[in-house]
Design a protein around this motif. Structure first.
Motif, short mmCIF file in Angstrom:
data_model
loop_
_atom_site.label_atom_id
_atom_site.label_comp_id
_atom_site.label_asym_id
_atom_site.label_seq_id
_atom_site.Cartn_x
_atom_site.Cartn_y
_atom_site.Cartn_z
N PRO A 1 44.93 -17.92 47.92
CA PRO A 1 45.36 -18.60 46.70
C PRO A 1 46.71 -19.28 46.87
CG PRO A 1 44.40 -16.49 46.14
CD PRO A 1 44.52 -16.53 47.64
N GLY A 2 47.57 -18.71 47.70
CA GLY A 2 48.87 -19.32 47.97
C GLY A 2 48.75 -20.71 48.58
N PHE A 3 47.77 -20.89 49.45
CA PHE A 3 47.52 -22.20 50.04
C PHE A 3 47.15 -23.20 48.96
CE2 PHE A 3 44.59 -25.36 51.78
CZ PHE A 3 45.36 -25.92 52.77
N LEU A 4 46.27 -22.78 48.05
CA LEU A 4 45.86 -23.67 46.96
C LEU A 4 47.04 -24.00 46.05
CD1 LEU A 4 42.40 -22.12 46.10
CD2 LEU A 4 42.85 -24.31 47.23
N ARG A 5 47.89 -23.02 45.80
CA ARG A 5 49.09 -23.29 44.99
C ARG A 5 50.00 -24.28 45.70
NH1 ARG A 5 48.36 -17.89 43.48
NH2 ARG A 5 49.60 -17.09 45.20
N ALA A 6 50.14 -24.12 47.02
CA ALA A 6 51.02 -24.99 47.80
C ALA A 6 50.54 -26.44 47.79
CB ALA A 6 51.14 -24.49 49.24
N ILE A 7 49.24 -26.67 47.94
CA ILE A 7 48.76 -28.06 47.92
C ILE A 7 48.80 -28.62 46.50
CG2 ILE A 7 47.46 -27.89 50.07
CD1 ILE A 7 44.89 -27.73 48.43
N GLY A 8 48.75 -27.74 45.52
CA GLY A 8 48.96 -28.19 44.15
C GLY A 8 50.40 -28.60 43.92
N GLU A 9 51.34 -27.81 44.43
CA GLU A 9 52.76 -28.14 44.30
C GLU A 9 53.10 -29.43 45.05
OE1 GLU A 9 54.83 -24.65 45.62
OE2 GLU A 9 54.07 -23.45 43.95
N ALA A 10 52.38 -29.69 46.14
CA ALA A 10 52.58 -30.93 46.89
C ALA A 10 51.86 -32.10 46.24
CB ALA A 10 52.09 -30.75 48.34
N ARG A 11 51.20 -31.84 45.13
CA ARG A 11 50.49 -32.85 44.32
C ARG A 11 49.33 -33.48 45.04
NH1 ARG A 11 55.52 -35.50 41.03
NH2 ARG A 11 56.14 -33.54 40.07
#
Length: 112
Positions: free
Chosen positions: A31-41
């Motif tokens: 889930p952290g990976f998904l959050r990170a690519i979300g934060e990177a827009r």
């Protein structure tokens, strides 16, 4: 909602059908990976009424591409930027091809 309406959602690439946990499981990531690519827009998941992230099949394909690049050693921010630029290039090429086709159909030689 009718059964037909429910089934049509299964064919909709943009329908946010996957929870964060299920999306991470399908991608073989965290889930952290998904959050990170979300934060990177790179992707912006929709939110359920309870505020939980929900992902579409289209977003999962983008996330899978990001994961491939990261697995090859590309930093996550760079992977996201690469994918965004690839998408912009593809869109520009599509528009260019449309303009090219429109120009051909309106040229005098095309009418002769």
């Amino acid at each position: 909602m009718t059964a037909d309406e429910s089934l049509s959602r299964l064919d909709d690439d943009d329908y946010p059908a996957y929870t964060m946990g299920r999306a991470a499981e399908l991608l073989g990531t965290t889930p952290g990976f998904l959050r990170a690519i979300g934060e990177a827009r790179l992707i912006t998941p929709l939110r359920s009424e309870g505020g939980h992230r929900r992902y579409s099949r289209y977003q999962l394909r983008i996330a899978a591409r990001a994961r491939e690049l990261v697995d090859q050693g590309t930093p996550i921010e760079a992977a996201c930027r690469i994918i965004i630029l690839e998408d912009q290039l593809e869109e520009a090429q599509r528009i260019n091809a449309e303009h090219h086709r429109a120009g051909e159909s309106s040229s005098p030689s095309a009418a002769a």
